[in-house]
Design a protein around this motif. Structure first.
Motif, PDB file in Angstrom:
ATOM      1  N   SER A 168      24.092  41.844  -0.407  1.00  0.00           N
ATOM      2  CA  SER A 168      23.533  40.653   0.233  1.00  0.00           C
ATOM      3  C   SER A 168      23.543  39.460  -0.710  1.00  0.00           C
ATOM      4  N   VAL A 169      23.157  39.681  -1.960  1.00  0.00           N
ATOM      5  CA  VAL A 169      23.131  38.588  -2.922  1.00  0.00           C
ATOM      6  C   VAL A 169      24.532  38.274  -3.429  1.00  0.00           C
ATOM      7  N   ASP A 170      25.415  39.274  -3.376  1.00  0.00           N
ATOM      8  CA  ASP A 170      26.773  39.075  -3.835  1.00  0.00           C
ATOM      9  C   ASP A 170      27.490  38.003  -3.016  1.00  0.00           C
ATOM     10  N   GLN A 171      27.008  37.715  -1.830  1.00  0.00           N
ATOM     11  CA  GLN A 171      27.653  36.724  -0.970  1.00  0.00           C
ATOM     12  C   GLN A 171      27.201  35.292  -1.268  1.00  0.00           C
ATOM     13  N   VAL A 172      26.440  35.080  -2.350  1.00  0.00           N
ATOM     14  CA  VAL A 172      26.059  33.728  -2.756  1.00  0.00           C
ATOM     15  C   VAL A 172      27.206  33.153  -3.587  1.00  0.00           C
ATOM     16  N   PHE A 173      28.078  32.423  -2.948  1.00  0.00           N
ATOM     17  CA  PHE A 173      29.156  31.759  -3.656  1.00  0.00           C
ATOM     18  C   PHE A 173      29.655  30.602  -2.809  1.00  0.00           C
ATOM     19  N   MET A 174      30.411  29.718  -3.437  1.00  0.00           N
ATOM     20  CA  MET A 174      30.955  28.563  -2.724  1.00  0.00           C
ATOM     21  C   MET A 174      32.317  28.221  -3.294  1.00  0.00           C
ATOM     22  N   TYR A 175      33.290  28.089  -2.424  1.00  0.00           N
ATOM     23  CA  TYR A 175      34.613  27.662  -2.857  1.00  0.00           C
ATOM     24  C   TYR A 175      34.593  26.176  -3.187  1.00  0.00           C
ATOM     25  N   THR A 176      35.331  25.804  -4.215  1.00  0.00           N
ATOM     26  CA  THR A 176      35.420  24.389  -4.589  1.00  0.00           C
ATOM     27  C   THR A 176      35.946  23.552  -3.429  1.00  0.00           C
ATOM     28  N   ALA A 177      36.812  24.134  -2.614  1.00  0.00           N
ATOM     29  CA  ALA A 177      37.380  23.415  -1.475  1.00  0.00           C
ATOM     30  C   ALA A 177      36.328  23.016  -0.457  1.00  0.00           C
ATOM     31  N   ALA A 178      35.173  23.720  -0.445  1.00  0.00           N
ATOM     32  CA  ALA A 178      34.107  23.411   0.504  1.00  0.00           C
ATOM     33  C   ALA A 178      33.080  22.444  -0.074  1.00  0.00           C
ATOM     34  N   ALA A 179      33.191  22.110  -1.367  1.00  0.00           N
ATOM     35  CA  ALA A 179      32.136  21.362  -2.047  1.00  0.00           C
ATOM     36  C   ALA A 179      32.314  19.859  -1.981  1.00  0.00           C
ATOM     37  N   VAL A 180      33.536  19.390  -1.745  1.00  0.00           N
ATOM     38  CA  VAL A 180      33.816  17.961  -1.803  1.00  0.00           C
ATOM     39  C   VAL A 180      33.198  17.239  -0.602  1.00  0.00           C
ATOM     40  N   SER A 181      32.861  15.965  -0.790  1.00  0.00           N
ATOM     41  CA  SER A 181      32.263  15.168   0.286  1.00  0.00           C
ATOM     42  C   SER A 181      33.271  14.956   1.415  1.00  0.00           C
ATOM     43  N   PRO A 182      32.922  15.330   2.641  1.00  0.00           N
ATOM     44  CA  PRO A 182      33.893  15.199   3.743  1.00  0.00           C
ATOM     45  C   PRO A 182      34.113  13.758   4.179  1.00  0.00           C
TER      46      PRO A 182
END
Length: 531
Positions: A449-463
């Motif tokens: 459950s905690v292993d799924q705490v992540f974020m791709y750099t591609a999702a981090a940029v301001s849209p």
């Protein structure tokens, strides 16, 4: 043009530039506090001169560091709003603590120190510089807590797609932060030590070249003086630079040892927490135990995603296993083993989600750019080793009280200031680039459950920021930072060339031996020491 790539370049340029000032501020600030402590305890004037001269350079660097550091947090909202939204609940606490320390405690006590000469009691004035420098160290710790959570998220629970802090103690005592902090602080002392060595060598060489100091038949120094323009180049001036060089050399060598041991502990954690980063750093395409000294082939991506054309020319058997596990026999998984594991665990393509824009559905490359990680890791070690060796040589050379009258060796000593800066920068670039394609890397050591705490750099940029807007901010900030770099270098060079009188102008106007502590710097101008 992809706004993501432009945003990454912008953050990389501004962050690396800012980080050039951070280790010098931390390391030199503490050394200035130590030097002032020695002056207060002994009353010896050379320590006062050393405090004021090195304190002047510390202040210049600190001011520029504050100006450039402010941009880092603005960038979170401008270019990385999705990232800010994702990590906001976790980052709020450490960044708030950092801001309180950096902009309240640190700035307040540094202001008291600047304007408190001859106005505050000596012990109280000394306490101000210690409070300011210790606050800067704590400030660095809280920044590293935030960064370490990105490397190894702990103490959170996913609620509505966002990590929410559930265990503040776990976040603030993250084992990644606990090993990164001493590594960073020792790196700061290495920078400060090299800074002292290069500048002190320059002044000892100038005294030799001007004929003020000479050597006897055995090579021992015969200290002279030139008091035609005041006390700025008297015999005590020689003591200032000789002690500064020796202190810098000892600090640099101790710092290198600290960097090596703390770096070993940090690498062992990386092998567990971010195995792909370390595999890329070693260009370890296949499982094994050998440390690559030199590898050739396509390290830049593309065909290197399977490492088919990457060849180790020379490696040390067993060393990689020792770095990871303190033994010489345990095989370390290579890129070709790790790639399928990452793909199975985290997917092969970016989710079909509006937040990814045109990047939705693209194939994910879990292998960082090996040219950066591989050579960044080696440049970090090489520059650090060069700086430590230079410190040892400098300590040996000045055993008879001065430096050789050789301009090329002196130029090399001055340029040697750059080596620990290079080691620090290469280390940070390796650490941050090696985390890709994640801006928040997953924690493989925790439950599912905690292993799924992540974020791709591609999702981090301001849209909502276009490529043109991002490119404009990149060019504008780079230009401003370029101007600031010229200003800082010119100011530092000016005051370095001026020597101690640049921080104590009364030395050029007062008879030798006059008590500096009773005479306000700059004939009563309280801003003379600060500026």
């Amino acid at each position: 043009m992809d706004p993501l790539e432009i945003a990454r370049w912008q953050f990389g340029i501004t962050t690396v530039y800012h980080f050039l000032m951070v280790p010098l501020t931390i390391g030199l600030g503490i050394l200035v506090a130590v030097l002032q402590t020695m002056w207060v305890r002994t009353g010896r004037e050379e320590y006062l001169r050393m405090t004021k001269f090195w304190g002047k350079l510390f202040l210049i660097n600190f001011i520029m560091g504050v100006a450039t550091g402010l941009v880092q947090e603005f960038q979170f909202g401008m270019a990385w709003s999705e990232y800010s939204r994702f990590v906001g609940d976790v980052f709020g606490a450490p960044l708030a603590m950092e801001s309180l320390l950096a902009f309240f405690v640190e700035s307040t006590f540094l202001g008291l120190w600047i304007f408190g000469w001859q106005r505050l009691p000596k012990l109280l004035h000394l306490g101000c510089i210690w409070m300011a420098t210790l606050a800067s160290v704590l400030s660095a710790y809280f920044i590293l807590v935030a960064n370490s959570w990105m490397q190894h998220p702990v103490g959170v629970e996913m609620i509505d797609g966002r990590p929410v802090m559930t265990d503040a103690w776990a976040v603030f005592t993250n084992n990644t932060a606990l090993v990164t902090f001493p590594h960073t602080i020792f790196g700061a002392f290495a920078v400060a030590g090299g800074f002292l060595i290069g500048i002190a060598w320059f002044h000892l060489y100038r005294r030799r070249k001007a004929g003020i100091d000479t050597v006897d038949a055995q090579g021992h120094v015969m200290v002279g003086e030139d008091t035609s323009q005041g006390a700025g180049r008297d015999k005590l001036d020689h003591t200032v630079w000789l002690k500064s060089l020796r202190i810098g050399a000892v600090v640099a060598m101790v710092a290198f040892a600290g960097v090596a041991f703390s770096g070993h502990a940090q690498a062992q954690l990386m092998f567990k927490q971010q195995p792909m980063k370390m595999a890329a750093a070693e260009a370890a395409c296949h499982d094994g135990t050998g440390f690559s000294v030199l590898t050739i082939g396509n390290l830049g991506g593309g065909g290197a995603t399977t490492c088919d054309d990457v060849v180790a020319v020379f490696e040390l058997p067993g060393l990689l296993s020792f770095l990871a596990n303190d033994n010489f026999t345990t095989e370390i998984p290579g890129v070709n083993t790790l790639l399928p594991q990452y793909q199975e665990k985290y997917g092969t393509h970016l989710p079909d989600d509006p937040m990814y824009g045109e990047r939705a559905g693209q194939e994910i490359n879990y292998l960082p750019l090996m040219e950066v990680t591989y050579w960044g890791f080696r440049l970090m070690i090489t520059f650090g080793g060069i700086a430590a060796f230079a410190a040892l040589v400098a300590l040996w050379v000045v055993r008879k009280g001065t430096v050789p009258e050789n301009k090329w060796i002196s130029r090399l000593a001055v340029f040697g200031i750059l080596a620990p800066f290079g080691a620090n920068s290469a280390g940070w670039i390796f650490t941050e680039m090696g985390r890709q394609p994640f801006v928040v890397a997953p924690n493989p050591t925790m439950d599912g459950s905690v292993d799924q705490v992540f974020m791709y750099t591609a999702a981090a940029v301001s849209p909502g920021v276009s490529a043109a807007e991002m490119l404009f901010s990149l060019i504008a900030l780079t230009a401003v930072y370029g101007v600031l770099a010229v200003v800082e270098v010119k100011m530092i060079v000016r005051y370095v060339r001026g020597g101690v009188p640049s921080a104590m102008p009364e030395l050029t106007a007062s008879p030798p031996g006059e008590d500096d502590d009773d005479t306000p710097a700059g004939d009563g101008d309280v801003l003379a020491f600060a500026y």
